[in-house]
Design a protein around this motif. Structure first.
Motif, PDB file in Angstrom:
ATOM      1  N   ALA A   1     -49.654  38.481  13.022  1.00 34.69           N
ATOM      2  CA  ALA A   1     -48.060  38.411  12.855  1.00 34.69           C
ATOM      3  C   ALA A   1     -47.655  39.004  11.557  1.00 34.69           C
ATOM      4  CB  ALA A   1     -47.845  36.957  13.049  1.00 34.69           C
ATOM      5  N   PRO A   2     -46.450  39.715  11.346  1.00 41.94           N
ATOM      6  CA  PRO A   2     -45.877  40.132  10.295  1.00 41.94           C
ATOM      7  C   PRO A   2     -45.449  39.045   9.606  1.00 41.94           C
ATOM      8  CG  PRO A   2     -44.725  40.765  12.131  1.00 41.94           C
ATOM      9  CD  PRO A   2     -45.688  40.225  12.626  1.00 41.94           C
ATOM     10  N   ASN A   3     -45.192  39.078   8.156  1.00 38.20           N
ATOM     11  CA  ASN A   3     -44.698  38.019   7.589  1.00 38.20           C
ATOM     12  C   ASN A   3     -43.335  38.489   6.884  1.00 38.20           C
ATOM     13  OD1 ASN A   3     -45.436  39.593   5.316  1.00 38.20           O
ATOM     14  ND2 ASN A   3     -47.174  38.263   4.711  1.00 38.20           N
ATOM     15  N   GLU A   4     -42.656  38.075   5.956  1.00 41.29           N
ATOM     16  CA  GLU A   4     -41.652  38.425   5.253  1.00 41.29           C
ATOM     17  C   GLU A   4     -41.544  39.668   4.505  1.00 41.29           C
ATOM     18  OE1 GLU A   4     -40.262  35.209   3.073  1.00 41.29           O
ATOM     19  OE2 GLU A   4     -39.603  33.801   4.641  1.00 41.29           O
ATOM     20  N   VAL A   5     -42.897  39.894   3.978  1.00 42.91           N
ATOM     21  CA  VAL A   5     -43.042  41.093   3.074  1.00 42.91           C
ATOM     22  C   VAL A   5     -43.127  42.227   3.953  1.00 42.91           C
ATOM     23  CG1 VAL A   5     -44.553  42.104   1.465  1.00 42.91           C
ATOM     24  CG2 VAL A   5     -44.217  39.738   1.139  1.00 42.91           C
ATOM     25  N   THR A   6     -43.573  41.813   5.316  1.00 46.18           N
ATOM     26  CA  THR A   6     -43.821  43.228   6.124  1.00 46.18           C
ATOM     27  C   THR A   6     -42.410  43.532   6.573  1.00 46.18           C
ATOM     28  OG1 THR A   6     -45.824  42.016   6.777  1.00 46.18           O
ATOM     29  CG2 THR A   6     -45.037  43.692   8.362  1.00 46.18           C
ATOM     30  N   TYR A   7     -41.531  42.552   6.995  1.00 43.45           N
ATOM     31  CA  TYR A   7     -40.311  42.974   7.275  1.00 43.45           C
ATOM     32  C   TYR A   7     -39.252  43.649   6.521  1.00 43.45           C
ATOM     33  CZ  TYR A   7     -40.599  40.755  12.087  1.00 43.45           C
ATOM     34  OH  TYR A   7     -40.869  40.309  13.312  1.00 43.45           O
ATOM     35  N   GLU A   8     -39.344  43.143   5.185  1.00 41.30           N
ATOM     36  CA  GLU A   8     -38.831  43.740   4.353  1.00 41.30           C
ATOM     37  C   GLU A   8     -38.929  45.136   3.874  1.00 41.30           C
ATOM     38  OE1 GLU A   8     -38.423  41.348   0.537  1.00 41.30           O
ATOM     39  OE2 GLU A   8     -37.222  39.472   1.752  1.00 41.30           O
ATOM     40  N   THR A   9     -40.524  45.273   3.776  1.00 42.93           N
ATOM     41  CA  THR A   9     -40.903  46.630   3.305  1.00 42.93           C
ATOM     42  C   THR A   9     -40.566  47.605   4.481  1.00 42.93           C
ATOM     43  OG1 THR A   9     -42.921  45.468   2.310  1.00 42.93           O
ATOM     44  CG2 THR A   9     -42.924  47.819   2.870  1.00 42.93           C
ATOM     45  N   MET A  10     -40.680  47.062   5.754  1.00 42.38           N
ATOM     46  CA  MET A  10     -40.322  47.905   6.847  1.00 42.38           C
ATOM     47  C   MET A  10     -38.826  48.316   6.828  1.00 42.38           C
ATOM     48  SD  MET A  10     -42.956  49.149   8.221  1.00 42.38           S
ATOM     49  CE  MET A  10     -41.832  50.005   9.404  1.00 42.38           C
ATOM     50  N   ILE A  11     -38.088  47.217   6.762  1.00 42.46           N
ATOM     51  CA  ILE A  11     -36.499  47.498   6.755  1.00 42.46           C
ATOM     52  C   ILE A  11     -36.039  48.562   5.768  1.00 42.46           C
ATOM     53  CG2 ILE A  11     -34.240  46.167   6.485  1.00 42.46           C
ATOM     54  CD1 ILE A  11     -35.697  43.753   7.523  1.00 42.46           C
ATOM     55  N   VAL A  12     -36.454  48.479   4.555  1.00 40.93           N
ATOM     56  CA  VAL A  12     -36.404  49.359   3.515  1.00 40.93           C
ATOM     57  C   VAL A  12     -36.636  50.619   3.727  1.00 40.93           C
ATOM     58  CG1 VAL A  12     -36.506  49.665   1.176  1.00 40.93           C
ATOM     59  CG2 VAL A  12     -35.927  47.420   1.778  1.00 40.93           C
ATOM     60  N   ALA A  13     -37.913  50.728   4.174  1.00 38.11           N
ATOM     61  CA  ALA A  13     -38.408  51.963   4.353  1.00 38.11           C
ATOM     62  C   ALA A  13     -37.759  52.760   5.516  1.00 38.11           C
ATOM     63  CB  ALA A  13     -39.682  51.598   4.695  1.00 38.11           C
ATOM     64  N   LEU A  14     -37.475  52.102   6.727  1.00 35.08           N
ATOM     65  CA  LEU A  14     -36.724  52.647   7.776  1.00 35.08           C
ATOM     66  C   LEU A  14     -35.216  53.219   7.181  1.00 35.08           C
ATOM     67  CD1 LEU A  14     -37.912  50.701  10.711  1.00 35.08           C
ATOM     68  CD2 LEU A  14     -38.581  53.001  10.151  1.00 35.08           C
ATOM     69  N   ALA A  15     -34.706  52.173   6.600  1.00 36.95           N
ATOM     70  CA  ALA A  15     -33.188  52.769   5.993  1.00 36.95           C
ATOM     71  C   ALA A  15     -33.196  53.747   5.187  1.00 36.95           C
ATOM     72  CB  ALA A  15     -32.757  51.366   5.287  1.00 36.95           C
ATOM     73  N   GLU A  16     -34.260  53.911   4.328  1.00 37.26           N
ATOM     74  CA  GLU A  16     -34.275  55.213   3.400  1.00 37.26           C
ATOM     75  C   GLU A  16     -34.748  56.396   4.248  1.00 37.26           C
ATOM     76  OE1 GLU A  16     -36.575  53.904   0.183  1.00 37.26           O
ATOM     77  OE2 GLU A  16     -35.179  52.644  -0.632  1.00 37.26           O
ATOM     78  N   ASP A  17     -35.498  56.089   5.308  1.00 37.83           N
ATOM     79  CA  ASP A  17     -35.886  57.114   6.164  1.00 37.83           C
ATOM     80  C   ASP A  17     -34.871  57.694   7.027  1.00 37.83           C
ATOM     81  OD1 ASP A  17     -37.965  59.042   6.569  1.00 37.83           O
ATOM     82  OD2 ASP A  17     -38.454  58.133   8.349  1.00 37.83           O
ATOM     83  N   GLY A  18     -33.729  57.136   7.024  1.00 42.24           N
ATOM     84  CA  GLY A  18     -32.419  57.454   7.944  1.00 42.24           C
ATOM     85  C   GLY A  18     -32.687  56.961   9.105  1.00 42.24           C
ATOM     86  N   LYS A  19     -33.096  55.951   9.373  1.00 45.66           N
ATOM     87  CA  LYS A  19     -33.249  55.089  10.602  1.00 45.66           C
ATOM     88  C   LYS A  19     -32.475  53.804  10.505  1.00 45.66           C
ATOM     89  CE  LYS A  19     -37.556  57.377  11.861  1.00 45.66           C
ATOM     90  NZ  LYS A  19     -37.531  58.162  10.819  1.00 45.66           N
ATOM     91  N   PRO A  20     -31.369  53.829  10.516  1.00 44.40           N
ATOM     92  CA  PRO A  20     -30.319  52.498  10.408  1.00 44.40           C
ATOM     93  C   PRO A  20     -30.418  51.462  11.623  1.00 44.40           C
ATOM     94  CG  PRO A  20     -28.721  54.400  10.681  1.00 44.40           C
ATOM     95  CD  PRO A  20     -30.190  54.979  10.639  1.00 44.40           C
ATOM     96  N   ARG A  21     -30.532  52.132  12.787  1.00 44.40           N
ATOM     97  CA  ARG A  21     -30.669  51.291  13.858  1.00 44.40           C
ATOM     98  C   ARG A  21     -31.776  50.456  14.031  1.00 44.40           C
ATOM     99  NH1 ARG A  21     -26.147  49.651  16.582  1.00 44.40           N
ATOM    100  NH2 ARG A  21     -27.825  49.434  18.401  1.00 44.40           N
ATOM    101  N   LEU A  22     -33.113  51.289  13.441  1.00 43.89           N
ATOM    102  CA  LEU A  22     -34.104  50.568  13.720  1.00 43.89           C
ATOM    103  C   LEU A  22     -34.636  49.523  12.679  1.00 43.89           C
ATOM    104  CD1 LEU A  22     -36.626  50.777  15.450  1.00 43.89           C
ATOM    105  CD2 LEU A  22     -37.622  52.271  13.824  1.00 43.89           C
ATOM    106  N   SER A  23     -34.139  49.916  11.461  1.00 38.39           N
ATOM    107  CA  SER A  23     -33.896  48.760  10.328  1.00 38.39           C
ATOM    108  C   SER A  23     -33.037  47.665  10.710  1.00 38.39           C
ATOM    109  CB  SER A  23     -33.400  49.540   9.157  1.00 38.39           C
ATOM    110  OG  SER A  23     -32.038  49.999   9.020  1.00 38.39           O
ATOM    111  N   TYR A  24     -31.803  47.825  11.505  1.00 34.32           N
ATOM    112  CA  TYR A  24     -30.887  46.664  11.941  1.00 34.32           C
ATOM    113  C   TYR A  24     -31.629  45.867  12.842  1.00 34.32           C
ATOM    114  CZ  TYR A  24     -27.184  44.771  14.449  1.00 34.32           C
ATOM    115  OH  TYR A  24     -26.230  43.622  15.046  1.00 34.32           O
TER     116      TYR A  24
END
Length: 727
Positions: free
Chosen positions: A638-661
């Motif tokens: 199970a992912p934790n808060e660190v996992t989600y935050e890292t993934m959200i920021v990484a996808l947002a910076e990688d040009g994937k706004p919908r996925l990060s949302y």
């Protein structure tokens, strides 16, 4: 020493006897000095001289009245002691006794001794003119018998009186009639025998028998027209018995009877009443009663002062006890009276003992009374009352809570200043307490005293001070204060303390947290040079520092060297290597590392995957990070808060706004508390790439989280005074 009561003769003009304690070893003013008449037989001599009604106490040489000499054995244990013989002699026998007479001791200063000492268990009364002594053999006891005299003091001859047996026969007496029945054939008993039995009744908890005996004496007084009646010492004995039995209503009745019989209380009476008040928890009443002694024209005895001091002890008023002692010293010290010099010494020691007990009791209370202890120590200094080293050390042992550190430090310094020696266990206790109170610098100063002034530290001293260093190094490790850690290691070595792997590892981890790669390498080398074998924690901290410094090849060499030495990797080491391979983009090596972990029975955790995902995010590999995120879910981790935050920021910076949302809303549905950084990344990516999202579903922007700052203080004393450092 034996002491004896005062009884009246048949003549109405005789009210009592003036006492002196005769011994060639006594030189106090007011006491008759006498050589031991019994010689080597071991008997001591007590002298009694009568007093005429209405006259002041006179020197024995001014009267021609008969004198009594009592030869006594030392008192034995029990309610009643033993003495051998009482002889009546005239003044003409002065040369036989070898008497050196001085001013007699006032009655109110010796009556207390009379009250508190027991009469003998076997009494022989024989009035004689000439005294002779002889030993009798039989039951193994010695006795002194006088020769027959021409006239007995009561007109009739008496044999031996077994006081113990007589008292035992009265145990069943409940009233004066019972006493009369038992004593009908005993003749007239000396009042000192009655007084002795009354006190014995009090110790044996036979108060009814004591009261019955006094009632019988009062009845006999009426029948004999006052020739025999209870005197002051009889009533004092009864008061003492009532106090022993804790029958305080009887105490009041006895005082009323004394008033009815016209008997004025003496200082012994007041002492007994004060003690009774203290037993009832009425210490203030006892102190008020003490003030009445002087107001009524009496002089307090040493026991009066001791009782008053004990009242302050029960009140836990150490300062009051000190001031009371100072008043006594100021009152009598100026006179230079030799009689009081010894008493002052006793009262001084008693006052010190009381102050010690009060301070110890304060230290055991749940509330913090350290200020009270320090104040009392100051008052004792002002009054010249100096406890010994033993009292100080026992008070140190009573200091067990954090807030007691100031008292323990003060006591430690007093012992060092006033004594050439100090117990090592006490020093160790103070070191322990300083650490408990987070005063590690003070603990180190005490350890330095041990090194410089002794006693020599033992293993306990070493372990305590090292444990304090570990607390400080642990704080350095948690905060990443690597320079502090280095200085602590240097301080340990300076004081002859050899740092172990735990201490070295704490500094290595601090260097790793601070991303101080060069410092970590230097500490690791120094650790090896000092002969300390690195552990897996040492290697893990070094690998982490090398990975953060992007010294990947050096990290790989350390890894291989570790395996060559047979050091088994743990989860933390494998996680670092997985992160290191991720930073290099070597995902095959990452997979190999995960497989190797499983073969060794080490399952990857969310921390392992967070390290891999973070490595991808740092190197702008958002898609790879998402793949590892999916792989993580496939393994049911199970992912934790660190996992989600890292993934959200990484996808947002990688040009994937919908996925990060989508990940942001999923985290919200799982009740994750995300940071403002993840919220801003989603909004910024959607605006940048003109993606359509429902901002309202994101909710309000989370508050900013405080940034963790890596501290780099250089001052060791400043950090040692930090109060919020915890192990």
């Amino acid at each position: 020493m034996q002491a004896f009561g005062v009884w009246p003769l048949k003549s109405d003009s005789w009210k009592g006897f003036e006492l002196g304690f005769c011994s060639n070893s006594i030189s106090r003013s007011g006491v008759v000095e006498r050589f031991d008449l019994a010689g080597s037989s071991g008997f001591r001599t007590t002298c009694l001289s009568p007093q005429i009604s209405g006259s002041r106490w006179k020197s024995w040489s001014e009267h021609s009245f008969p004198r009594f000499h009592l030869f006594c054995n030392p008192r034995k244990n029990g309610s009643f002691g033993s003495f051998s013989a009482l002889a009546l002699v005239s003044k003409e026998q002065t040369s036989v006794c070898g008497t050196l007479e001085k001013d007699s001791l006032p009655l109110n200063q010796v009556s207390e001794k009379i009250q508190n000492e027991d009469f003998g268990g076997c009494l022989q009364l024989e009035g004689i003119r000439n005294v002779g002594s002889s030993r009798e053999e039989g039951d193994g006891s010695n006795s002194v018998r006088g020769e027959d005299n021409q006239e007995d003091i009561r007109g009739k001859r008496h044999g031996r009186i077994d006081v113990k047996a007589l008292a035992k026969s009265l145990h069943s007496a409940k009233n004066a009639d019972d006493v009369e029945e038992i004593l009908r054939d005993k003749g007239e008993l000396p009042l000192q025998v009655c007084s002795s039995m009354i006190r014995g009744f009090g110790k044996d908890n036979k108060l009814d028998s004591a009261m019955a005996l006094v009632d019988w004496l009062r009845r006999r007084s009426k029948d004999s027209s006052g020739s025999i009646h209870p005197n002051l010492f009889i009533y004092n004995s009864l008061l003492g018995a009532a106090k022993e039995a804790e029958k305080y209503d009887v105490v009041e009745k006895v005082m009323e009877d004394m008033v009815l019989d016209g008997i004025n209380p003496n200082v012994v009476t007041y002492n007994i009443l004060m003690s009774a008040y203290i037993q009832q928890g009425q210490e203030l009443e006892a102190l008020n009663l003490f003030e009445e002694i002087s107001r009524n024209g009496l002089s307090p005895s040493p026991a009066s002062y001791s009782t008053a001091l004990f009242a302050y002890r029960r009140l836990e008023d150490g300062v009051g006890a000190v001031k009371f002692f100072v008043e006594i010293r100021d009152k009598y010290g100026k006179d230079g009276d030799e009689n009081w010099e010894a008493e002052f010494s006793k009262l001084e020691n008693f006052t010190i003992r009381i102050c010690y007990q009060v301070m110890r009791q304060w230290l055991t209370k749940p509330e913090n009374l350290s200020i009270n202890v320090l104040r009392l120590l100051t008052e004792m200094d002002k009054s010249g009352l100096v406890p010994g080293r033993a009292e100080y050390e026992r008070l140190v042992w009573a200091c067990t809570r954090e807030e007691h550190y100031v008292v323990a430090k003060e006591l430690y310094e007093r012992i060092r200043e006033r004594s050439s020696e100090i117990s090592l266990s006490v020093c160790n206790h103070v070191i322990w307490l300083m650490g408990k109170a987070k005063k590690w610098w003070a603990a180190l100063e005490i350890y330095e005293d041990l090194l410089e002034n002794g006693p020599k530290p033992n293993n306990m001293s070493y372990e305590l001070i090292v444990s304090h260093f570990n607390v400080l190094l642990g704080a350095a490790r948690k905060r990443g204060i690597w320079r502090w850690g280095v200085r602590l290691l240097e301080k340990m070595e300076e004081k002859g303390l050899k740092p172990g792997s735990r201490e070295w590892n704490a500094v290595l981890i601090a260097c790793s947290k601070a991303s101080e790669t060069s410092a970590a390498i230097e500490i690791f080398k120094r650790m090896v040079e000092r002969g300390e074998k690195p552990t897996i924690i040492s290697y893990g901290a070094l690998l982490s520092a090398l990975e953060k410094g992007k010294l990947y090849n050096e990290a790989l060499q350390v890894w291989k060297h570790m395996l060559k030495l047979g050091v088994e990797p743990n989860l933390y080491a494998y996680t670092i290597m997985a992160s290191l391979y991720t930073s290099q983009g070597k995902f095959d090596a990452v997979n190999s590392t995960l497989l190797e972990m499983k073969t060794r029975g080490i399952e990857p955790t969310v921390v392992t995957f967070n390290a891999i995902i973070s490595g991808c995010a740092r190197n702008e590999m958002g898609s790879a990070a998402y793949e590892w995120f999916q792989h993580m879910k496939a393994l049911n981790i199970a992912p934790n808060e660190v996992t989600y935050e890292t993934m959200i920021v990484a996808l947002a910076e990688d040009g994937k706004p919908r996925l990060s949302y989508e990940l942001y809303t999923r985290a919200q549905n799982e009740d994750m508390v995300l940071s403002a950084k993840a919220y801003d990344a989603v909004i910024r990516s959607a605006q940048l790439h003109r993606a359509t999202i429902d901002v309202s579903t994101l909710g309000p922007r989370p508050p900013e989280k405080p940034k963790k700052k890596v501290q780099t203080r250089n001052s060791l004393p400043q950090l040692c005074n930090t109060d919020d450092v915890s192990p």
